[in-house]
Write an enzyme that holds these catalytic residues in place. Structure first.
Site, PDB file in Angstrom:
ATOM      1  CE  LYS A 116      -2.268   1.542   3.639  1.00  0.00           C
ATOM      2  NZ  LYS A 116      -1.891   2.999   3.681  1.00  0.00           N
TER       3      LYS A 116
ATOM      4  CD  GLU B 251      -0.397   6.611   4.048  1.00  0.00           C
ATOM      5  OE1 GLU B 251       0.001   7.777   4.246  1.00  0.00           O
ATOM      6  OE2 GLU B 251      -0.826   5.876   4.952  1.00  0.00           O
TER       7      GLU B 251
ATOM      8  CD  GLU C 150      -7.374   7.496   6.276  1.00  0.00           C
ATOM      9  OE1 GLU C 150      -7.385   7.638   7.513  1.00  0.00           O
ATOM     10  OE2 GLU C 150      -6.490   6.849   5.678  1.00  0.00           O
TER      11      GLU C 150
END
Length: 259
Positions: free
Chosen positions: A57, A59, A127
């Site tokens: 993952k 960001e 998010e």
């Protein structure tokens, strides 16, 4: 197809067939100042091998992050992007602040998600963005979106299980529990009660009792052990061993008698 998921590991429950899919994600941190894409690939490989992960993952959506994501994907490693609030960059964002609340910021979220898709990411986490932004991104993409504090219009949902289960019940933690998180249980209360009971039983000597002291020496070996300790000049240790051999039996007789 909708799915709900819990971070760490990511558990996706596909509603169509009520099956479970597990994907272990390894969050990867990059330092743009000294970013070496070959090193980024090497780091991703190490995370998968040593951490037992299935995917990385990554960001953020700066040009360097997009390039890194593309390099990692081209090396044959699955990458999931992460846009909106990116926890690794909270100092740059000014804290845990929602993103995409104005026109420019909202468009940036969508464009960044699309760039991550173009780089080869198999999914994107959204998010802390408004629901219309998440809906737009989900519509614009051909890959699934996973929302966390992004409303109901993503392909799936994710929550940190500590928050979801209410594991942290101290007043301090209540202040930092995300607004978007629903607590489906208060496991923290159960954990706290169990820890207090454990402390009490250790303090009063009732734990561990005979049933949790399972490993025995036969009397002959206890006697031989005691004599060997005495031969070594460890008389107190020999006495302690003899008492320990007898004590569980006494406790067992007391417990049996009380029943």
């Amino acid at each position: 197809m909708k799915c709900s998921s819990i971070a760490g590991p990511l558990l996706a429950a596909l509603s169509a067939r009520c099956s479970l899919v597990t994907c272990r994600l390894g969050p990867m941190r990059l330092v743009p100042v000294s970013l070496d894409y070959e090193q980024a690939v090497d780091t991703a490989v190490r995370i998968l091998k040593e951490g037992g992960m299935d995917a990385i993952k990554l960001e953020g959506g700066s040009p360097s992050r997009i390039t890194a994501a593309k390099a990692i994907v081209e090396a044959g490693i699955a990458v999931i992007g992460h846009v909106g609030l990116t926890p690794q960059a909270i100092s740059v964002l000014g804290g845990f602040r929602p993103q995409g609340k104005n026109v420019a910021s909202a468009v940036k979220v969508v464009e960044t998600a699309m760039a991550l898709q173009e780089a080869g990411c198999f999914s994107v986490v959204l998010e802390c963005v408004p629901a219309p932004v998440a809906a737009a991104a989900t519509s614009a993409l051909q890959i699934p979106t996973i929302g966390i504090g992004a409303g109901p219009f993503c392909s799936g949902q994710v929550l940190v299980y500590h928050d979801l289960l209410g594991m942290l019940q101290h007043p301090h933690h209540a202040k930092v529990t995300p607004k978007f998180c629903k607590q489906f249980a208060r496991v923290g209360d159960v954990i706290n009660k169990a820890l207090l009971e454990y402390k009490e039983e250790v303090t009063n000597g009732s734990f561990p009792g005979p049933s949790h002291t399972p490993y025995k020496m036969n009397p002959k070996d206890v006697n031989g052990f005691s004599k060997e300790l005495q031969r070594l000049g460890l008389d107190d240790a020999a006495s302690a061993a003899n008492e320990a051999a007898v004590e569980p039996e006494k406790m067992n007789m007391v417990n049996t008698g009380s029943n």
